[in-house]
Design a protein around this motif. Sequence first.
Motif, PDB file in Angstrom:
ATOM      1  N   ARG A 191      43.468  46.751  50.920  1.00  0.00           N
ATOM      2  CA  ARG A 191      44.928  47.814  50.607  1.00  0.00           C
ATOM      3  C   ARG A 191      45.958  46.736  51.613  1.00  0.00           C
ATOM      4  NH1 ARG A 191      42.839  53.042  53.081  1.00  0.00           N
ATOM      5  NH2 ARG A 191      42.634  54.382  51.087  1.00  0.00           N
ATOM      6  N   ASP A 194      46.859  43.728  48.302  1.00  0.00           N
ATOM      7  CA  ASP A 194      47.943  45.187  48.097  1.00  0.00           C
ATOM      8  C   ASP A 194      49.224  45.554  48.280  1.00  0.00           C
ATOM      9  OD1 ASP A 194      47.001  46.147  45.729  1.00  0.00           O
ATOM     10  OD2 ASP A 194      46.176  48.315  46.052  1.00  0.00           O
ATOM     11  N   SER A 222      41.905  50.466  44.762  1.00  0.00           N
ATOM     12  CA  SER A 222      42.843  49.869  43.914  1.00  0.00           C
ATOM     13  C   SER A 222      42.735  49.488  42.718  1.00  0.00           C
ATOM     14  CB  SER A 222      43.946  48.442  44.490  1.00  0.00           C
ATOM     15  OG  SER A 222      44.724  47.895  43.811  1.00  0.00           O
ATOM     16  N   ASN A 224      44.720  47.312  41.083  1.00  0.00           N
ATOM     17  CA  ASN A 224      44.915  46.144  41.160  1.00  0.00           C
ATOM     18  C   ASN A 224      44.279  45.350  41.497  1.00  0.00           C
ATOM     19  OD1 ASN A 224      47.660  46.424  40.370  1.00  0.00           O
ATOM     20  ND2 ASN A 224      48.326  46.739  42.806  1.00  0.00           N
TER      21      ASN A 224
END
Length: 383
Positions: A191, A194, A222, A224
């Motif tokens: 996180r 991100d 995530s 990503n």
Amino acid sequence: MFRPSTRSDVSPFIAMDVLAEAAKLEAEGRSIIHMEVGQPSAPAPKAALQAARTALEHGRLGYTEALGIRPLRTALAQHYRRDYGVEVPEDRITVTTGSSAGFNLAFLAAFDAGDRVVLTVPGYPAYRNILKALGLVPVELAVGSETRWCLTPEHLEEAQKDGPIKGVLVASPANPTGTMMTGDALADLVRYCDAHGIWFISDEIYHGLDYAEDQKTALEISDNAIIINSFSKYYCMTGWRIGWMILPEQLVRPVERLAQNLYISAPEASQIAATAALGSVQELEAVKAGYVSNRTLLLDGLPKVGLDRLLPVDGAFYVYADISRYSSDSLDFARKLLHQTGIAATPGVDFDPLNGHAFLRFSFAGAHEHMKEALVRLSDFLD
Ligand SMILES: Cc1ncc(COP(=O)(O)O)c(C=O)c1O
């Protein structure tokens, strides 16, 4: 006039040098216990071998799509659904020639020359060497017992003060420490990345080989995250050179273009065998049970022979042992150990230029009888 490039001036992988020396002694008739390389002694699953045989007999093996054959990508999507409860579109899955190719592809697709990428120390040495060869800057952050040998957002916060960070690479379970991040620790780190526009690369090659913590893929946190994985460890297929990545949407086409140009496709026979390996859970769990009993044997036996400072072995198949009571030069210690006892182990300096002189890594991927014998020989050596 004709000199090698400066970018090719990367360190050798000392574990492989130890392997070569051990092989030389073996050829001279010495009895060697191989605890230096992280390689399963079990063969690839039977179904994988059979699928490869059939492909060889009946198939014309050729190039495949750069992203990999569809049945393997479908089987990998099923693996994420079954084992992690995560839905991954097949189109975000790409097959690679081992995780080693995955690192090259990920670094080239996500970073530009000069970008700073965070790694943990101790850590797998090839990360740093590949980054350097590609003109990227490894930012090596020391982790220790205070964070259970894991990277935290605080480490990244500190590192950002020296310049922007473009990526973070983490392995859990890790090599050489064998430690795993808790689900919460992983989530915090992903996180943070991100939120700060930092690519998070998760080396999940030791997934499946977890003993203490429930494994979590960064994909659960995530979309990503760049996931890198391989058939080398849990699936016992090192020599088949086959692995995979799960990519964020925007990296799929760049990685496809790079793979087309760098190696065209992973070997088709290996892709066919890997598809079958994904269905061989029962056989592979039996291999894992062997690691579990080796782990128990060493965690009980090593302290008794004098190596009582061991990192938590949550996963993978390594024990990272503090040898500072006996030596402050792990390279010299590993050499003596090999020549005097026939035990091949890897000096910590391979994984940690700062404190690795005080550590030795033992792989317990070998046969149980060999591990028992190693304890006997170690006891004499350390006496
Ligand atoms: C942490 C880690 N990542 C990646 C690799 C490379 O594996 P492969 O290229 O066989 O998938 C290894 C090999 O030992 C490893 O320990």
